[in-house]
Structure formats: C-alpha cells, structure tokens
Design a protein around this motif. Structure first.
Motif, short mmCIF file in Angstrom:
data_model
loop_
_atom_site.label_atom_id
_atom_site.label_comp_id
_atom_site.label_asym_id
_atom_site.label_seq_id
_atom_site.Cartn_x
_atom_site.Cartn_y
_atom_site.Cartn_z
N VAL A 195 49.68 -49.11 94.49
CA VAL A 195 49.23 -47.99 93.69
C VAL A 195 50.35 -46.95 93.67
O VAL A 195 50.90 -46.59 94.71
CB VAL A 195 47.94 -47.37 94.26
N LEU A 196 50.67 -46.47 92.48
CA LEU A 196 51.73 -45.48 92.30
C LEU A 196 51.13 -44.07 92.31
O LEU A 196 50.06 -43.85 91.74
CB LEU A 196 52.43 -45.71 90.97
N THR A 217 52.56 -40.31 91.28
CA THR A 217 53.67 -39.51 90.77
C THR A 217 53.52 -38.06 91.25
O THR A 217 52.42 -37.62 91.57
CB THR A 217 53.74 -39.54 89.23
N TRP A 270 52.09 -52.06 88.87
CA TRP A 270 51.14 -51.20 89.59
C TRP A 270 49.71 -51.58 89.28
O TRP A 270 49.32 -51.73 88.12
CB TRP A 270 51.38 -49.74 89.23
N CYS A 291 47.38 -45.97 89.30
CA CYS A 291 48.29 -44.83 89.44
C CYS A 291 47.50 -43.53 89.43
O CYS A 291 46.56 -43.37 88.64
CB CYS A 291 49.31 -44.84 88.30
N ASP A 319 48.51 -39.93 88.46
CA ASP A 319 49.64 -39.29 87.80
C ASP A 319 49.45 -37.80 87.67
O ASP A 319 48.55 -37.32 86.97
CB ASP A 319 49.84 -39.88 86.40
N VAL A 351 54.84 -45.29 82.84
CA VAL A 351 53.96 -45.95 83.81
C VAL A 351 52.91 -46.80 83.12
O VAL A 351 52.59 -47.91 83.59
CB VAL A 351 53.31 -44.90 84.73
N VAL A 390 51.61 -50.90 84.24
CA VAL A 390 50.35 -51.13 84.94
C VAL A 390 49.89 -52.57 84.70
O VAL A 390 50.01 -53.12 83.60
CB VAL A 390 49.28 -50.13 84.46
N VAL A 442 45.08 -45.71 85.15
CA VAL A 442 45.87 -44.54 85.52
C VAL A 442 44.95 -43.32 85.48
O VAL A 442 44.31 -43.08 84.45
CB VAL A 442 47.06 -44.33 84.58
#
Length: 330
Positions: free
Chosen positions: A153-154, A156, A217, A220, A222, A232, A236, A242
């Motif tokens: 999992v991202l 930002t 990912w 995310c 964000d 991004v 995904v 996201v």
C-alpha cells in the motif's frame, strides 16, 4: 476570562495573531461549553493563521483551531454533562466558527463525540483531523476489499500528519507500506513508523504519456493530489483503490479514465469535515484499537499558543513532520 489566540485584522485588511484574555461572554452561541485542554495544527490551521485567512476565515476577530479535546464545563444538551471528556474535529469549526486555540470553546452538541475509551485528550489531539482522516481512508480502502495479502500500500505525503498516521495504522494492521516523501531525511522516521519502502517524491510527481504502468500498489492513501495522484492511478493493481485525502500537490488531476475502465480502479473521496456521527464513532473506535500509541508518541511535537503563528507558516511550506500537540493552558 480565558486566554485565546485571536486573529485580528489590521487597517490594510490583513490579519495577525495576538494572544489575549477574552471574556466568556464573547464566545459564540452553542449548546456546550468546553474547557479546552489540547488542540493541534493541520494544513487548514496554517491557512486560517495566514494574513488572508486562506480563504477560509470570513469574519474577524476570529479564534482558529479546527480540532480540540477537553472537558465539558456547561451543557444545555442531555447528551453531555459537566465533566464529560469530548473531542471535536471538522464542521467548519476554526474556520466559520471560533475554534480550539483557546482555553474555552462553545459549540453545537451535534459536533462533538465522546473521547474514546483508552485515549487521553492529549492523544486524541495527536490524532486530530489528520489522524481521523487517515483512519477514514484505511476504513474506506478496506471496505472496498483491501487486505494485507493483496500487496503493498502506497502512502503519499507520508511524513506529514495524515501520512504519518496512515503509515502507522497500516503497518500495525499487517500491510506492507511504501511511503512517498520529498525529504530524504524523513526516511528513518517513516521506517520507525512501520514503512518498509521509501519512495522519492520525484519518482512520482511527473505525469507520463502511458495511461497504465506496471501494477504495483494494492491501494493508496493519497494526500498530494495533482500529477502524483494521476501517476499513481496508473500503477494501482486491478480492482485496487486510492483514497484521496488532500491536494498538497495541486487540485488538478491530469489523468485519463483508462485505469478505471481497464483495471476497475476505484478513486475514493475522503471528507472528514461533515462525516455523520455514527461513522465518526466508528473511526475513533478504530483509532483507539489500530493506532499503536508508542508510534503516535514518536511523531508528536509539543507546542503552546505562542508557537502557533510560526507553526502555521511552517506547515504551509511542508516543514512540519508528524503531528503537533498544542497545550492551550501552558
């Protein structure tokens, strides 16, 4: 009389902060009067503390502070009685309505939630709107199928308030977390919160011509928006989501619909200001359960009312790491 940080307009129409004693009779109308113990600093607070109020403050003099936690002092609503511990986030408090940068606040009972069991007022403000928003984001991602086995999992803007808490919550729940930051010195801090991968901001902050890139990912959180969010979306995994919580990188979205059409990607808007009461309770209960308190304490910077003008300017420049807890009585 009580102490407050008040924004007052000068002759040229610009506002500046002054700490002064205010009579309780000056408080705005409301059902509940709260003896404020702690507040915090969010991006919106930085805007409200700026000379033009960031477009959020319409009337002066004004007491900013979009979050606070404290003890009920007086109440005309049966849901709260003197001595109850309460938390407030959102509802345009600190923007349209006097907020938490004062030793007392008066607000509508509908805007409050009880302080969750297991949290102190100080811990609740270490969470604040930023952490509350992080929890809403994780809940939304999981409601849309995210589980730790799906992949990394991202996050930002990972070193900021929202990002820091999101990293800590996700890592505590068993996710592999990648944190994006433009500050190389924040790498060790993010790893201490549970991030297993650090992604340099410059790797993601430029748009590319390809609408889809390698599926990387599973989800995310964000906090940046703009070109980074567009980038991004194209990375995904199929069916991933996201959670969009901020626009530090801009309000525009230079993206295509291809990720939505060919990979079934979900873009989930997260609003913390007008969240219904039941979902607020759910989120705060999850915070108390899923956010490790030792990780929370590690991201906290203490402050007082006199520190706020500088902290407001710093957070607008991306210079505040983690969370600030303001002791309004210090």
């Amino acid at each position: 009389m009580f102490k407050a940080l008040m924004m007052e307009q000068k002759d040229e129409g610009l506002a500046s902060a002054v700490i002064k004693e205010i009579d309780e009779s000056a408080l705005p109308d409301g059902d509940v009067t709260v003896a404020v113990e702690y507040s915090t600093v969010n991006y919106k607070d930085g805007l409200c503390l700026s000379p033009k109020g960031g477009g959020l403050v319409r009337n002066y003099p004004h007491v900013p502070g979009i979050d606070f936690a404290g003890t009920v002092e007086a109440s005309n609503d049966d849901r709260y009685k003197p001595g109850d511990k309460v938390v407030l986030t959102g509802w345009r408090v600190g923007e349209m309505h006097w907020g938490g940068y004062a030793q007392k606040a008066r607000i509508k009972a509908d805007w409050l939630v009880p302080l969750p069991a297991g949290l102190t007022s100080e811990q609740a403000m270490a969470v604040g709107t930023a952490g509350f928003t992080s929890m809403l984001s994780v809940m939304a991602l999981e409601d849309h199928g995210l589980t730790p086995d799906k992949g990394p999992v991202l996050v930002t803007g990972a070193a900021g308030g929202v990002g820091s808490v999101a990293v800590a919550i996700l890592a505590n729940r068993g996710y592999e977390v990648a944190g994006v930051t433009g500050r190389p010195e924040s790498g060790e801090y993010l790893k201490s919160l549970g991030a297993t991968q650090i992604v340099a901001r410059e790797e993601l902050n430029e748009t590319v011509k390809r609408p889809l890139e390698a599926e990387t990912w599973a989800g995310c959180v964000d906090a940046v928006g703009g070109a980074m969010l567009a980038r991004v979306l194209g990375q995904v995994k199929y069916g991933g989501s996201v959670a969009a919580v901020g626009l530090a990188g801009g309000a525009g979205l230079p993206a295509t619909v291809i990720p939505f059409l060919l990979r079934g990607v979900n873009l989930l808007g997260i609003d913390s200001v007008m969240q219904p009461y039941d979902n607020r309770l759910r989120a705060w209960e999850r915070v108390a359960k899923d956010l490790p308190m030792d990780k929370l304490e590690a991201m906290v910077k203490p402050a007082t009312l006199s520190d706020l003008p500088q902290l407001g300017a710093d957070i607008l420049q991306g210079q505040v790491q983690g969370r600030v807890v303001v002791d309004v009585n210090a």
